[in-house]
Design an enzyme around this catalytic site. Structure first.
Site, short mmCIF file in Angstrom:
data_model
loop_
_atom_site.label_atom_id
_atom_site.label_comp_id
_atom_site.label_asym_id
_atom_site.label_seq_id
_atom_site.Cartn_x
_atom_site.Cartn_y
_atom_site.Cartn_z
N GLY A 20 0.82 -1.20 0.00
CA GLY A 20 0.00 0.00 0.00
C GLY A 20 0.86 1.25 0.00
O GLY A 20 0.46 2.29 0.55
N ASN A 99 1.44 -2.00 5.34
CA ASN A 99 0.57 -0.84 5.42
C ASN A 99 -0.78 -1.07 4.75
O ASN A 99 -1.75 -0.39 5.09
CB ASN A 99 1.27 0.36 4.78
CG ASN A 99 0.34 1.55 4.64
OD1 ASN A 99 0.03 2.24 5.62
ND2 ASN A 99 -0.12 1.79 3.42
N SER A 154 -3.46 0.40 14.57
CA SER A 154 -4.35 1.55 14.70
C SER A 154 -4.70 1.74 16.17
O SER A 154 -4.72 0.76 16.95
CB SER A 154 -5.64 1.35 13.91
OG SER A 154 -6.60 2.34 14.21
N TYR A 178 -12.97 -3.75 11.88
CA TYR A 178 -11.69 -3.06 11.68
C TYR A 178 -10.90 -3.05 12.98
O TYR A 178 -9.69 -3.35 12.99
CB TYR A 178 -11.95 -1.63 11.19
CG TYR A 178 -10.69 -0.82 10.97
CD1 TYR A 178 -9.96 -0.95 9.79
CD2 TYR A 178 -10.23 0.08 11.92
CE1 TYR A 178 -8.81 -0.22 9.58
CE2 TYR A 178 -9.09 0.82 11.73
CZ TYR A 178 -8.37 0.67 10.54
OH TYR A 178 -7.23 1.41 10.34
N ALA A 179 -11.56 -2.72 14.08
CA ALA A 179 -10.88 -2.74 15.38
C ALA A 179 -10.37 -4.15 15.70
O ALA A 179 -9.26 -4.32 16.23
CB ALA A 179 -11.83 -2.26 16.48
N ALA A 180 -11.17 -5.16 15.37
CA ALA A 180 -10.76 -6.54 15.63
C ALA A 180 -9.51 -6.90 14.83
O ALA A 180 -8.58 -7.54 15.34
CB ALA A 180 -11.90 -7.49 15.28
N ALA A 181 -9.47 -6.49 13.57
CA ALA A 181 -8.32 -6.79 12.72
C ALA A 181 -7.07 -6.10 13.24
O ALA A 181 -5.99 -6.71 13.30
CB ALA A 181 -8.61 -6.37 11.28
N LYS A 182 -7.18 -4.84 13.62
CA LYS A 182 -6.00 -4.11 14.08
C LYS A 182 -5.52 -4.62 15.44
O LYS A 182 -4.31 -4.64 15.71
CB LYS A 182 -6.31 -2.61 14.14
CG LYS A 182 -6.54 -1.99 12.77
CD LYS A 182 -5.35 -2.19 11.84
CE LYS A 182 -5.51 -1.47 10.52
NZ LYS A 182 -4.35 -1.66 9.62
#
Length: 270
Positions: A20, A99, A154, A178-182
């Protein structure tokens, strides 16, 4: 600059891969690594965008660059992209910056209404794909008994969001997935650091806060800035670069399994 300082941050002769790396924070990472003398490969889902960004970095810093297309939500493209980078670099890879991410999909961010396919796609792009990149790039580093892996996590891994800030400014907001992935990135960073340490590879993360972008509503920028100890959002082209260079360089040679919060103090305040 004194020679002692220059040696701490000199990356001449090294090779980096920034996923990215064609825009925003990824481009900042690629830029600062190139400025320190590193040859840089950048990826984008759009191969032409990756190639254009690579050419621009080469023009700015006079280093070797390479652009390659990559959708890291599947393993085969990751394997092929890293192999292409290895062919370009003569088999050397010293630094990986994970990234690539985003991809919230077309459905709403609210969990009860969110399309399960979008949840699955986001996890694959933001977490599973990072593991794939670590697997393939880490293999090259292990052969040389040396390397640096830096993953962009994040502040979403640390704090919950006040959705009202998004709602009153007409923004979709952040999905829970998204929070779970980060958060998964942070767990991966710690365990992968332990796994790769005997192979001479350090593994660290950076958790950025919100960075201001031209398309953001002014009300959101003002609201977010009031929630941040330093009173502003992050700045593209500047605020991430120091942390990237530190973790990629000899200056951080005794640092592994850590996360640096680059959030202006957002996580300090309630």
């Amino acid at each position: 600059m004194h020679q002692d300082v220059a040696q701490l941050f000199d990356l001449s002769g090294q090779v980096a891969l920034v996923t990215g790396g064609a825009s925003k924070l990824g481009l900042d990472a690629a830029d600062i690594l190139a400025a320190a003398g590193c040859a840089v490969a950048v990826t984008s889902r759009d191969p032409e965008k990756a190639q254009r960004s690579a050419a621009a970095i080469a023009d700015r810093y006079g280093v070797k660059t390479f652009g390659v297309g990559l959708d890291q939500s599947r393993f085969a493209p990751v394997r092929d992209a890293v192999a292409a980078v290895a062919d370009w670099s003569g088999g050397r890879l010293d630094i990986l910056v994970n990234n690539s991410g985003g991809g919230s999909g077309g459905s709403v961010a609210r969990l009860f209404e969110r399309d399960p396919d979008d949840i699955d796609a986001l996890i694959r792009t933001n977490l599973t794909g990072v593991i794939y990149c670590c697997r393939e790039a880490g293999r090259l580093m292990a052969e040389r008994r040396s390397g640096r892996i830096i993953s962009i996590a994040s502040i979403a891994a640390y704090v919950g969001r006040d959705r009202a800030v998004y709602d009153r400014n007409g923004l979709a907001g952040q999905p829970v997935d998204y929070a779970a992935a980060k958060a998964g990135i942070l767990g991966m960073t710690r365990d992968l650091a332990a796994y790769l340490a005997p192979m001479g590879i350090t593994v660290n993360a950076i958790s950025p806060g919100g960075f201001e972008r031209p398309d953001m509503p002014l009300g959101f920028v003002a609201d977010y800035s009031r929630l941040t100890a330093l009173g502003r959002m992050g700045r593209d082209g500047f605020d991430l670069k120091g942390a990237i260079l530190f973790l990629a360089s000899p200056a951080s040679g005794y640092v592994t399994g850590q996360d640096i919060l680059v959030d202006g103090g957002f996580t300090l305040w309630k």
